[in-house]
Design a protein around this motif. Structure first.
Motif, short mmCIF file in Angstrom:
data_model
loop_
_atom_site.label_atom_id
_atom_site.label_comp_id
_atom_site.label_asym_id
_atom_site.label_seq_id
_atom_site.Cartn_x
_atom_site.Cartn_y
_atom_site.Cartn_z
N ALA A 29 41.36 -0.37 -16.46
CA ALA A 29 42.29 -0.64 -15.27
C ALA A 29 42.44 -2.00 -14.76
CB ALA A 29 42.14 0.37 -13.89
N LYS A 32 43.08 -1.20 -9.74
CA LYS A 32 42.38 -0.16 -9.79
C LYS A 32 42.55 1.04 -8.87
CE LYS A 32 39.34 -2.82 -12.02
NZ LYS A 32 38.86 -2.39 -13.53
N TYR A 33 42.19 2.19 -9.39
CA TYR A 33 42.51 3.55 -8.52
C TYR A 33 41.07 3.63 -7.88
CZ TYR A 33 41.48 8.58 -8.69
OH TYR A 33 40.92 10.01 -8.56
N TRP A 34 41.09 3.85 -6.72
CA TRP A 34 40.06 4.03 -5.97
C TRP A 34 39.99 4.83 -4.63
CZ3 TRP A 34 35.57 4.68 -8.11
CH2 TRP A 34 34.24 4.54 -7.38
N SER A 124 34.50 10.00 -19.39
CA SER A 124 35.32 11.17 -18.56
C SER A 124 36.78 10.95 -18.98
CB SER A 124 35.25 11.18 -17.09
OG SER A 124 35.46 9.75 -16.57
N SER A 163 39.65 14.30 -14.79
CA SER A 163 39.29 13.11 -14.03
C SER A 163 40.58 12.20 -13.90
CB SER A 163 38.45 12.44 -15.14
OG SER A 163 37.99 11.19 -14.82
N GLY A 164 40.44 11.52 -12.74
CA GLY A 164 41.93 10.91 -12.46
C GLY A 164 42.36 9.87 -13.24
N SER A 165 41.36 9.08 -13.92
CA SER A 165 41.83 7.91 -14.55
C SER A 165 42.12 8.61 -16.11
CB SER A 165 40.95 6.65 -14.72
OG SER A 165 39.37 7.36 -15.17
N ARG A 168 45.63 8.24 -17.73
CA ARG A 168 46.18 7.08 -18.14
C ARG A 168 45.87 6.92 -19.76
NH1 ARG A 168 43.83 3.97 -13.21
NH2 ARG A 168 42.20 3.72 -15.06
N SER A 220 31.78 8.74 -9.55
CA SER A 220 33.29 8.12 -8.74
C SER A 220 33.40 9.24 -7.88
CB SER A 220 34.17 7.71 -10.11
OG SER A 220 34.07 8.66 -10.84
N HIS A 224 35.18 7.83 -4.54
CA HIS A 224 36.42 8.19 -4.07
C HIS A 224 36.55 8.54 -2.72
CE1 HIS A 224 38.76 7.14 -7.79
NE2 HIS A 224 38.00 7.90 -8.28
N LEU A 270 37.47 -3.75 -5.76
CA LEU A 270 36.82 -2.40 -6.04
C LEU A 270 35.25 -2.55 -5.68
CD1 LEU A 270 36.86 0.49 -7.63
CD2 LEU A 270 36.23 -0.72 -9.73
N ASP A 311 34.70 -1.70 -14.19
CA ASP A 311 34.72 -0.41 -13.60
C ASP A 311 33.67 -0.09 -12.79
OD1 ASP A 311 33.08 0.38 -15.51
OD2 ASP A 311 34.48 1.29 -16.84
N ALA A 312 33.60 1.46 -12.44
CA ALA A 312 32.62 1.76 -11.31
C ALA A 312 31.16 1.66 -12.03
CB ALA A 312 32.75 3.07 -10.87
O1 PMV Z 1 38.84 8.77 -13.12
P1 PMV Z 1 37.57 8.55 -12.15
O2 PMV Z 1 37.49 9.60 -10.86
O3 PMV Z 1 36.19 8.65 -12.61
O4 PMV Z 1 37.67 7.20 -11.28
C1 PMV Z 1 37.53 6.04 -12.11
C2 PMV Z 1 37.79 4.72 -11.25
C3 PMV Z 1 37.68 3.38 -11.93
O5 PMV Z 1 37.50 3.47 -13.06
C4 PMV Z 1 36.71 2.58 -10.90
C5 PMV Z 1 39.08 2.62 -11.73
C6 PMV Z 1 40.24 2.93 -12.50
O6 PMV Z 1 41.30 2.96 -11.99
O7 PMV Z 1 40.07 3.46 -13.69
#
Ligand code: PMV
Length: 357
Positions: A29, A32-34, A124, A163-165, A168, A220, A224, A270, A311-312
């Motif tokens: 990203a 970032k999605y957080w 993930s 898993s959210g990301s 994408r 994550s 979140h 982030l 990232d995280a």
């Molecule tokens: O997809 P998740 O819930 O593991 O979130 C990951 C979020 C970050 O990688 C930290 C940022 C992003 O947008 O990918």
């Protein structure tokens, strides 16, 4: 589109068995999605580069069964893996109403990554997107004929629930997820960035420096959650909208200096959110900071357009234009490798998304 558009209403229940296989990449990203709401709806929009080399390859073999329980086995890199099962069970429960054939079959899920296991790279995104794509191909095997757009959207929609990301990772080269005023987008799935992309950003490079290959200290999912009631959450979410807006223009103009400002600020924000949540935590390691400082020095001294994102975790993604490839890799080898665990790093670049094998 709304949730209900993704419910499979009828399918050919006579199909006895079959097998499908997909390769799906990871993504990194830039915004970032957080922070998320119920059902994996993001609190803010995000945009990512789809990667090329860091991929998960998943083959799902399905066989008709009688019982109504979910039934599946997971094999990771050739070995039966019990540890992945709870996550997949939860994923199946979440997506069941959209893919009602899940209880009709036993699934053998064989999966492997192109990047080393326990490299600290989150699998993930690639893993959940590969599995979602396999389920979509099974849906097609069951007689459902989709246009490409709908197929990709539903695959992304399902991946998001894993898993959210991961939503994408279906397409390339840049994907936006989360409603915003600047681009075509949805909270339910990722879509290809619809703006102009300057040639400076074509074939962008990402060297992933593996600073810490251990398990993440904070998942994550927990991270979140900590955005609920976070003192800076509201401002952060607004900032992400603003940064996406700015990035849209930057991607079209090719302004690398402005690109760097947004990307590095997003990475540090982030981590600032993590450091200012309650409980607070730090995922960067001393070597993460060493690398960042050396990147800044190299950029200054060489008039380079190298930059970093995170990232995280503690690993550093080093981003740079293709034109700087050889001098940046010389720099990585001579200066940054020393800060990587066992000297390990992965060479990647922007890619075109998942492929059916
Ligand atoms: O997809 P998740 O819930 O593991 O979130 C990951 C979020 C970050 O990688 C930290 C940022 C992003 O947008 O990918």
């Amino acid at each position: 589109m709304i949730d209900q558009d993704f419910i499979l209403k009828s399918y050919n229940s006579k199909v006895e068995s079959g097998s499908v296989k997909w390769s799906s990449p990871s993504n990194i990203a830039l915004v970032k999605y957080w922070g998320k709401r119920k059902n994996q709806i993001p609190e803010n929009p995000s945009i990512s580069f789809t990667l090329s080399n860091c991929k998960t390859i998943t083959e799902v073999t399905y066989t008709k069964k009688k019982s109504t329980e979910f039934s599946f086995e997971v094999f990771f890199e050739g070995e039966k893996n019990e540890a992945f099962k709870p996550k997949i069970q939860t994923f199946f429960e979440r997506i069941e109403s959209y893919v009602p054939f899940l209880r009709d079959y036993h699934f053998n899920i064989e999966t492997s990554n192109t990047f080393p296991h326990s490299s600290g790279i989150a699998s993930s995104a690639s893993g959940m997107s590969a599995l979602a794509l396999c389920l979509m191909s099974i849906e097609e095997d069951l007689g459902v004929d989709y246009a490409d757009d709908y197929f990709n959207r539903k695959a992304s929609f399902l991946a998001r629930l894993g898993s959210g990301s991961a939503c994408r990772s279906i397409e390339g080269e840049l994907v936006v997820w989360g409603k915003n005023k600047s681009t075509e987008s949805s909270d339910l799935f990722g879509v290809r960035f619809d703006g102009d992309i300057h040639s400076n950003f074509k074939d962008y490079q990402d060297a992933i420096l593996l600073v810490d290959k251990g398990e993440k200290q904070v998942s994550s999912t927990l991270g979140h959650k900590l955005m609920y009631g976070h003192p800076f959450a509201k401002e952060r979410f607004l900032q992400a909208h603003d940064n996406l807006d700015k990035l849209k223009d930057i991607l079209s103009s090719g302004d690398l200096k402005e690109f760097i400002k947004i990307v590095e600020s997003e990475a540090l924000t982030l981590h600032a959110m993590m450091m200012t949540s309650m409980p607070y935590f730090i995922l960067m390691k001393p070597n993460t900071l060493e690398i960042i400082n050396r990147i800044w020095k190299f950029r200054e001294e060489n008039n380079s357009n190298i930059c970093f994102t995170l990232d995280a975790g503690a690993n550093v993604h080093v981003l740079f234009p293709k034109a700087e490839e050889s001098k940046v890799y010389d720099f990585i080898k001579s200066e940054l490798v020393a800060y990587c665990q066992n000297g390990h790093y992965i060479c990647d670049s922007v890619g075109n998304g998942a492929k059916r094998l």
